[in-house]
Design an enzyme around this catalytic site. Structure first.
Site, PDB file in Angstrom:
ATOM      1  N   CYS A 246      25.953  44.778  57.160  1.00  0.00           N
ATOM      2  CA  CYS A 246      25.822  44.411  58.572  1.00  0.00           C
ATOM      3  C   CYS A 246      25.229  42.997  58.736  1.00  0.00           C
ATOM      4  O   CYS A 246      25.892  42.029  58.430  1.00  0.00           O
ATOM      5  CB  CYS A 246      25.020  45.474  59.319  1.00  0.00           C
ATOM      6  SG  CYS A 246      25.324  45.456  61.108  1.00  0.00           S
ATOM      7  N   HIS A 330      28.349  50.304  58.201  1.00  0.00           N
ATOM      8  CA  HIS A 330      27.216  50.984  57.583  1.00  0.00           C
ATOM      9  C   HIS A 330      27.682  52.088  56.635  1.00  0.00           C
ATOM     10  O   HIS A 330      27.950  53.215  57.072  1.00  0.00           O
ATOM     11  CB  HIS A 330      26.315  51.588  58.664  1.00  0.00           C
ATOM     12  CG  HIS A 330      25.553  50.569  59.444  1.00  0.00           C
ATOM     13  ND1 HIS A 330      24.268  50.182  59.126  1.00  0.00           N
ATOM     14  CD2 HIS A 330      25.907  49.821  60.516  1.00  0.00           C
ATOM     15  CE1 HIS A 330      23.859  49.262  59.967  1.00  0.00           C
ATOM     16  NE2 HIS A 330      24.837  49.016  60.829  1.00  0.00           N
ATOM     17  N   GLU A 332      25.911  53.736  54.678  1.00  0.00           N
ATOM     18  CA  GLU A 332      24.892  54.800  54.630  1.00  0.00           C
ATOM     19  C   GLU A 332      25.014  55.755  55.810  1.00  0.00           C
ATOM     20  O   GLU A 332      24.302  56.772  55.872  1.00  0.00           O
ATOM     21  CB  GLU A 332      23.488  54.181  54.593  1.00  0.00           C
ATOM     22  CG  GLU A 332      22.926  53.719  55.931  1.00  0.00           C
ATOM     23  CD  GLU A 332      23.517  52.411  56.425  1.00  0.00           C
ATOM     24  OE1 GLU A 332      23.167  51.975  57.537  1.00  0.00           O
ATOM     25  OE2 GLU A 332      24.337  51.807  55.695  1.00  0.00           O
TER      26      GLU A 332
END
Length: 391
Positions: A246, A330, A332
């Site tokens: 990001c 993202h 994650e």
């Protein structure tokens, strides 16, 4: 109690207050996630923003600390169509309203979030004021016009001191520009020894930690507002395997000579399709950013690895000669799908491979170099390519 949301274009929304009384100015944005409001509220990348949820019912499963992505929320306001005051969830520790009240965040419900989203899509994100005061429209507009949105969001959300989360695997220096807890969880899941450092840590200080790799975290705001970080990344990418997420992706691009620009209304949600160019596969991703790397600015040393299937903006980059890559989304998740978790495996494999290459003795390096030169002279193109470490 009545609450109001006033946009800088003059549009006024009136609704019901929940959470804290008060007033704040921020950039109003929208998130399209149907679930995950806990992770959205606690994502440091939303620092300084008034977040609108497009899904109509928010708060129905309450709040649980286990689902937080940071120690505390940094949003400047929360806008919903309908707010559920009595959550139904055995894991809930308190309600959404309780959380906003605890941290002094103004919430407003009863807003036509479809209309608000259409305005933002048409005109772009804009400054707004959210308030529970009874002041006149004119007074609110005057305060809104005179108020500035801070540009020090990264300094606000970053850790203030170095800390270590031990592991038996490669050592990762995680530079915290506003890191979500999910990044740390994914690194720990793979056994990494993680050292989290503040956003303004210098390259020399990071070198002294003797990391096997560098992780550039997500974070809020314009990447050009953290100019010292760009210089630091420019140094580190020459020496260590690097993975950016990001804001970290944008800083990596800027450090390599690319440029960034603000998107009209950004990407925020858990269902954004991204195409991996090498395989042709489409991944559904979690996203939260308002800036993008411009395609025409990509230098020769970088190649595009992923693009957004909706608007074709750049979603991934890789260095052509150095062990470094980044993604705009993202991997994650939290909230969102876990399709892209393989990128953490790729980063760990890259650190291990580079470390093994750099452990080669000088004699072996000389032998390999001589073999490469002989192969090149014999016309065996490609067979004598040197490793990162040998270069």
């Amino acid at each position: 109690m009545e609450a109001r949301l006033l946009l800088e274009d003059g549009t006024l929304f009136t609704g019901r207050s929940f959470g804290s009384d008060g007033e704040s100015i921020g950039e109003v944005v929208f998130n399209t996630g149907m679930t995950g409001y806990q992770e959205v509220i606690s994502d440091p990348s939303y620092c300084g923003q008034i977040v609108t949820m497009t899904y109509p019912l928010i708060g129905n499963y309450g709040m649980s600390r286990d689902d937080f992505e940071a120690v505390r929320p940094y949003i400047h306001g929360f806008v919903v169509r309908e707010h559920e005051e009595v959550p139904s969830n055995w894991r809930a520790e308190y309600s959404l309203g309780n959380l906003l009240q605890e941290y002094g965040i103004v919430g407003i419900s009863g807003v036509d979030t479809r209309m608000l989203t259409r305005i933002l899509r048409r005109h772009g994100t804009m400054k707004a004021i959210i308030t529970t005061s009874t002041d006149s429209y004119e007074d609110l507009m005057e305060r809104l016009r005179g108020g500035d949105i801070a540009t020090n969001q990264v300094a606000t959300v970053s850790t203030k001191q170095v800390f270590n989360v031990p592991g038996d695997g490669p050592r990762v220096a995680l530079i915290d520009y506003g890191s979500k807890s999910g990044i740390l969880r994914d690194l720990k899941k793979r056994g990494c020894d993680v050292v989290v450092v503040p956003h303004d840590t210098t390259a020399d200080q990071i070198r002294r930690l003797k990391p096997d790799g560098i992780m550039l975290s997500n974070g809020p705001g314009d990447p050009k507002d953290v100019a010292p970080a760009i210089d630091t990344v420019r140094e580190l990418v020459q020496e260590f395997p690097l993975f950016g997420i990001c804001l970290g992706h944008q800083l990596f691009a800027l450090a390599c000579g690319a440029n960034t620009e603000k998107l009209k209304f950004g990407h925020r949600g858990g269902n954004h399709p991204v195409k991996e160019l090498e395989s042709g596969r489409c991944y559904i991703t979690s996203q939260n950013h308002g800036y993008t790397v411009t395609e025409e600015s990509i230098p020769d040393c970088l190649e595009i690895t992923h693009i957004n299937n909706n608007d074709k903006t750049i979603e991934g980059l890789r260095h052509k000669t150095l062990p470094a890559f980044s993604v705009q989304y993202h991997p994650e998740a939290s909230p969102g799908p876990y399709d892209s978790g393989y990128l953490f495996d790729r980063f760990v494999d890259m650190m291990i491979r580079v470390k093994e290459e750099r452990s080669v003795t000088p004699k072996q390096t000389i032998i390999a170099k001589e073999a490469a030169e002989r192969a090149a002279a014999a016309g065996a193109e490609g067979k004598g390519e040197l490793s990162y470490a040998q270069k």
